[in-house]
Design an enzyme around this catalytic site. Sequence first.
Site, PDB file in Angstrom:
ATOM      1  N   ALA A  33      11.396   0.093  18.544  1.00  0.00           N
ATOM      2  CA  ALA A  33      10.007   0.464  19.152  1.00  0.00           C
ATOM      3  C   ALA A  33      10.158   0.759  20.607  1.00  0.00           C
ATOM      4  CB  ALA A  33       9.486  -0.741  19.360  1.00  0.00           C
ATOM      5  N   GLU A 129      -0.547   1.647   6.662  1.00  0.00           N
ATOM      6  CA  GLU A 129       0.684   1.975   5.698  1.00  0.00           C
ATOM      7  C   GLU A 129       0.437   0.816   4.516  1.00  0.00           C
ATOM      8  OE1 GLU A 129       3.358   4.680   5.605  1.00  0.00           O
ATOM      9  OE2 GLU A 129       2.844   3.777   3.674  1.00  0.00           O
ATOM     10  N   VAL A 132      -1.858   1.128   1.345  1.00  0.00           N
ATOM     11  CA  VAL A 132      -1.382   1.778   0.098  1.00  0.00           C
ATOM     12  C   VAL A 132      -0.103   1.714  -0.377  1.00  0.00           C
ATOM     13  CG1 VAL A 132      -1.295   4.117  -1.017  1.00  0.00           C
ATOM     14  CG2 VAL A 132      -3.120   3.760   0.778  1.00  0.00           C
ATOM     15  N   GLY A 134       1.709  -1.112  -0.734  1.00  0.00           N
ATOM     16  CA  GLY A 134       2.457  -2.147   0.052  1.00  0.00           C
ATOM     17  C   GLY A 134       3.515  -1.418   1.032  1.00  0.00           C
ATOM     18  N   ILE A 136       5.953   0.652   0.225  1.00  0.00           N
ATOM     19  CA  ILE A 136       6.341   1.920   0.177  1.00  0.00           C
ATOM     20  C   ILE A 136       5.685   2.731   1.074  1.00  0.00           C
ATOM     21  CG2 ILE A 136       6.497   3.930  -1.420  1.00  0.00           C
ATOM     22  CD1 ILE A 136       6.072   2.232  -3.823  1.00  0.00           C
ATOM     23  N   GLU A 190      -5.474  -9.566  -6.318  1.00  0.00           N
ATOM     24  CA  GLU A 190      -6.779  -9.658  -5.019  1.00  0.00           C
ATOM     25  C   GLU A 190      -7.570 -10.863  -5.081  1.00  0.00           C
ATOM     26  OE1 GLU A 190      -7.135  -7.087  -2.387  1.00  0.00           O
ATOM     27  OE2 GLU A 190      -5.361  -6.719  -3.510  1.00  0.00           O
ATOM     28  N   LYS A 205      -6.943   2.854  -3.111  1.00  0.00           N
ATOM     29  CA  LYS A 205      -5.638   3.188  -2.393  1.00  0.00           C
ATOM     30  C   LYS A 205      -5.659   4.813  -2.919  1.00  0.00           C
ATOM     31  CE  LYS A 205      -3.302  -1.009  -3.314  1.00  0.00           C
ATOM     32  NZ  LYS A 205      -2.669  -1.779  -4.482  1.00  0.00           N
ATOM     33  N   GLY A 302       2.886  -8.447  -2.218  1.00  0.00           N
ATOM     34  CA  GLY A 302       3.893  -9.638  -1.649  1.00  0.00           C
ATOM     35  C   GLY A 302       3.972  -9.709  -0.225  1.00  0.00           C
TER      36      GLY A 302
END
Length: 444
Positions: A33, A129, A132, A134, A136, A190, A205, A302
């Site tokens: 970062a 990010e 959608v 998770g 990926i 969910e 998504k 997860g």
Amino acid sequence: MKPIQVGLLGIGTVGSGVFNVLARNQDEISRRAGRGIEITMVADLDVERAKAVVGADIQVVNDARAIIANPDIDIVIELIGGYGIARALVLEAIAAGKHVVTANKALLAVHGTEIFAAASAKGVMVAFEAAVAGGIPIIKALREGLTANRIQWIAGIINGTTNFILSEMRSKGLDFDVVLREAQRLGYAEADPTFDIEGVDAAHKVTLMSAIAFGIPVQFDKAYVEGITKLGAADIKYAEQLGYRIKLLGITKRADKGIELRVHPSLVPSKRLIANVEGAMNAVVVQGDAVGTTLYYGKGAGSEPTASAVIADLVDIARLHTADPEHRVPHLAFQANTLADAMDTLPVLPMSEVVTSYYLRLRVADQAGVLAKVTGLLAEAGVSIDAVLQREADEVGGEGSTQTDLIILTHDTREGTMDAVIAQMQALPTVLAPITRIRKEELN
Ligand SMILES: NC(=O)c1ccc[n+]([C@@H]2O[C@H](COP(=O)([O-])OP(=O)(O)OC[C@H]3O[C@@H](n4cnc5c(N)ncnc54)[C@H](O)[C@@H]3O)[C@@H](O)[C@H]2O)c1
Ligand SMILES: N[C@@H](CCO)C(=O)O
Ligand code: NA
């Protein structure tokens, strides 16, 4: 440079993953970062549980607004979920000049236009990010990696719960309810699992991906949504015999007159890579005019997989925080002076205008002339047949059965035409039960 200060709202499954991964990989993440990233305040209604996760050195409060009111906080992570309090808190954080990271696809799919407009006006970033697929990095892939392309279509397995259910039903012959309970136990489902099984979560998504791919506003209300609750074990078996797997796909496609936006069970040829995505895994296929077909695969849910995406957004913001707002990565991939100027006016097409091919299953009386009647109606409507499979009556209803299943695969047909011809077939006295219709996607 001083570390960027982060406040975390909601430290449940995903929130605790964010805390743990950030702590474990702190040095590497800071080097990437270009500055430290520190969670300095956490809010959760369950203060004791939150304290057990973060320890004594971090301030834990039960009122999320105490974080928004803290002028030292640069970024707010919203991991509470839902449309209610989460919407209010995100808008308040933006109004207070804070960047927002969220995994809340429901919130953005329904209120995204309002939230992105508020963020653009205030010059802050809203990054999502994790919302959608998770872990990926599909938002990044669409927004940045594929930015040279005219996107033609996206098709994804973007709900782990339903893919897990379909996989277990097919491979182990397990019942729907048993597998759903297991998905809930594993933390994929969910808070309200009807969002998973009725296709709503996948529609949230794909709505977000559609907005990024085609530069249209987020329009969840225009999405066609059908879940997996009406799928029978028989259809999973017949599809397999015909060389297909049934997957719940989120699809968005550039068509002649607009954009298709739909979620429904789909037959996918078994030989496609995406047909072999099993269990709770997610996968998204993107077709761009320059790059061709690309495939993204990984864990869509997860604690730590989702945290991986949340932290990637934190790093992006830490890198871009000091940049001029107009030169940051745009929320929805299209850049203009105002968010409204950046948006395309292409309409989302009604489902009746979608063109696709179909799998039909008809429970019929096992007597002469039935097949001819059914195929006659299809021919009159101009629907071209690709294949017909007729089961032995004994196999369907047991020995001596007078009923059988007729399975028909069609070529491309407009959905409105298919609706009309299904109604005509349904009215035949020899059609004995509601007709099953599953759309078929060749994905090539
Ligand atoms: N679990 C996943 O795998 C996953 C994956 C991708 C996206 N998401 C999304 O991430 C978000 C969080 O999901 P989760 O699974 O971590 O949920 P969770 O229920 O495990 O955690 C939510 C936390 O928020 C807290 N909370 C509720 N109301 C609050 C309030 N008013 N103020 C402060 N804290 C409050 C709860 O006490 C809980 O600890 C949701 O939007 C979800 O859709 C989850
Ligand atoms: N309920 C979602 C969690 C990830 O968004 C799923 O099953 O994929
Ligand atoms: Na993602």
